[in-house]
Write an enzyme that holds these catalytic residues in place. Structure first.
Site, PDB file in Angstrom:
ATOM      1  N   SER A 173       0.951  -1.484   0.089  1.00 16.01           N
ATOM      2  CA  SER A 173      -0.234   0.339  -0.152  1.00 16.01           C
ATOM      3  C   SER A 173       1.219   1.282   0.247  1.00 16.01           C
ATOM      4  O   SER A 173       1.787   0.988  -0.873  1.00 16.01           O
ATOM      5  CB  SER A 173      -1.059   0.098   1.076  1.00 16.01           C
ATOM      6  OG  SER A 173      -1.880   0.641   0.758  1.00 16.01           O
ATOM      7  N   HIS A 223      -7.303  -5.530  -1.270  1.00 11.38           N
ATOM      8  CA  HIS A 223      -6.056  -4.365  -1.362  1.00 11.38           C
ATOM      9  C   HIS A 223      -5.308  -5.437  -0.124  1.00 11.38           C
ATOM     10  O   HIS A 223      -4.332  -4.618   0.043  1.00 11.38           O
ATOM     11  CB  HIS A 223      -7.017  -3.603  -0.836  1.00 11.38           C
ATOM     12  CG  HIS A 223      -5.379  -2.617  -0.564  1.00 11.38           C
ATOM     13  ND1 HIS A 223      -4.191  -2.413  -2.163  1.00 11.38           N
ATOM     14  CD2 HIS A 223      -5.279  -1.776   0.546  1.00 11.38           C
ATOM     15  CE1 HIS A 223      -2.912  -1.501  -0.622  1.00 11.38           C
ATOM     16  NE2 HIS A 223      -3.563  -1.253   0.358  1.00 11.38           N
ATOM     17  N   ASP A 240      -7.911  -5.362  -6.611  1.00 13.52           N
ATOM     18  CA  ASP A 240      -7.651  -4.208  -5.382  1.00 13.52           C
ATOM     19  C   ASP A 240      -7.816  -2.682  -5.987  1.00 13.52           C
ATOM     20  O   ASP A 240      -7.036  -2.459  -7.269  1.00 13.52           O
ATOM     21  CB  ASP A 240      -6.407  -4.660  -5.367  1.00 13.52           C
ATOM     22  CG  ASP A 240      -5.477  -3.553  -4.020  1.00 13.52           C
ATOM     23  OD1 ASP A 240      -5.869  -2.482  -3.870  1.00 13.52           O
ATOM     24  OD2 ASP A 240      -3.803  -3.834  -3.680  1.00 13.52           O
TER      25      ASP A 240
END
Ligand SMILES: *[C@@H]1O[C@H](CO)[C@@H](O)[C@H](O)[C@H]1NC(C)=O
Length: 303
Positions: free
Chosen positions: A173, A284, A227
């Site tokens: 991320s 994600h 994601d």
């Protein structure tokens, strides 16, 4: 802010047919060896979410109370630098030595609150002198630069002590974005660094993505299913992605096999995650395992 986010997705989608470059899926599967590597470095990225691994002053064995970095624990990796909440963007992570595998690992934590991170992500690009015409996401660049000197110092110390060790930069991320900028910057300074990112957002403009893609060390930009984060801030806003992409197509919660990973290239690439219509936060949060399992949900990324 939420409406800006929806706008990004909408514009990216609307632009996709005309923005697409001629690109091919290079492979619909990867080797077991590569799968093992992608899965191994994911555990180093997961470990950056565990508070005990990024508490300044405690250079300790890397462990994950969420149980999601067993290979790192077995390797007996030890941190040589831990940093937490540095700068206005709260850069957090560690540099570790892995004597079992001959590695120096730089790992950055993602945002503690993924939802806030997604809602608050902005589109500001600022020039970055690393290459001609290059710009980087202003917040990500500020965050990397806030820890640049301590990270470089730790890496240099480790390299002097262990000159034959491979250097790897990793993160999930926001942590993937910082890992990308770190690798780019330190490579430019003469280091050979392999990059493994998981669910990274785009970090800069096309010239920057092209520059990083062309650096001599290897890039592994891993995405998962639908994601949402790798779709942000968005090609439509002048951003692009480091290539190639390793798109994990297996469902969230399901074990990944080598047949589940499609490889495609291009700094603007619709053959992988970006070509999906959905925008998933669950996808994600699942990269081989519950990657942010050690994280709370208390802090937000500040830009
Ligand atoms: C992942 O870990 C977090 C934090 O421990 C937990 O809240 C969440 O339910 C876990 N998700 C899955 C899919 O196991």
């Amino acid at each position: 802010m939420a409406s800006l986010f929806i706008l990004t997705i909408l514009i990216s989608f609307l632009l996709s047919p005309i923005a697409a470059l001629p690109l091919a899926i290079e492979s619909r599967a990867v080797s077991q060896t590569l799968l093992d590597q992608l899965s191994f470095y994911e555990q180093y990225a997961a470990a950056a979410y565990c508070p005990a691994n990024n508490s300044p002053g405690s250079t300790t064995a890397i462990t994950c109370e969420a149980g999601n970095c067993p290979l790192v624990q077995t390797a007996g990796a030890q941190s040589v630098l831990e940093f937490q909440d540095v700068g206005i963007s709260d850069a957090t992570g560690y540099v570790a030595l892995d004597h079992t595998n001959g590695l120096i690992v730089i790992s950055f934590r993602g945002s503690r609150s993924v939802r806030n991170f997604i809602a608050d992500i902005n589109f500001a690009l600022v020039p970055w002198s690393i290459c001609t015409g290059c710009s980087a996401h202003a917040g990500f660049l500020e965050s990397w630069q806030s820890v640049r000197s301590i990270v470089q110092g730790a890496v240099e110390g480790a390299r002097v002590a262990y000159p034959n060790y491979k250097i790897v930069s990793t993160g999930h991320s926001l942590g993937g974005a910082l890992a990308t900028l770190a690798a780019a910057d330190l490579r430019k300074g003469g280091y050979t660094i392999d990059l493994f990112t998981y669910g990274s957002p785009m970090v800069g403009n096309r010239l920057l993505a092209t520059f990083i893609t062309g650096q001599t060390s290897a890039n592994f930009r891993v995405t998962h299913a639908q994601d949402v984060v790798p779709k942000l801030p968005g090609y439509a806003f002048g951003f692009a992605h480091v290539s190639p992409e390793y798109w994990v197509t297996s469902a969230t919660g399901v074990a990944v096999t080598s047949n589940d990973i499609q490889v495609s290239s291009g700094v603007v690439n619709f053959k992988g995650n970006q070509g999906t219509l959905g925008n998933s936060i669950d996808d994600h949060l699942w990269y081989f395992n519950n990657i942010s399992g050690c994280g709370g949900d208390t802090l937000e990324f500040k830009e």
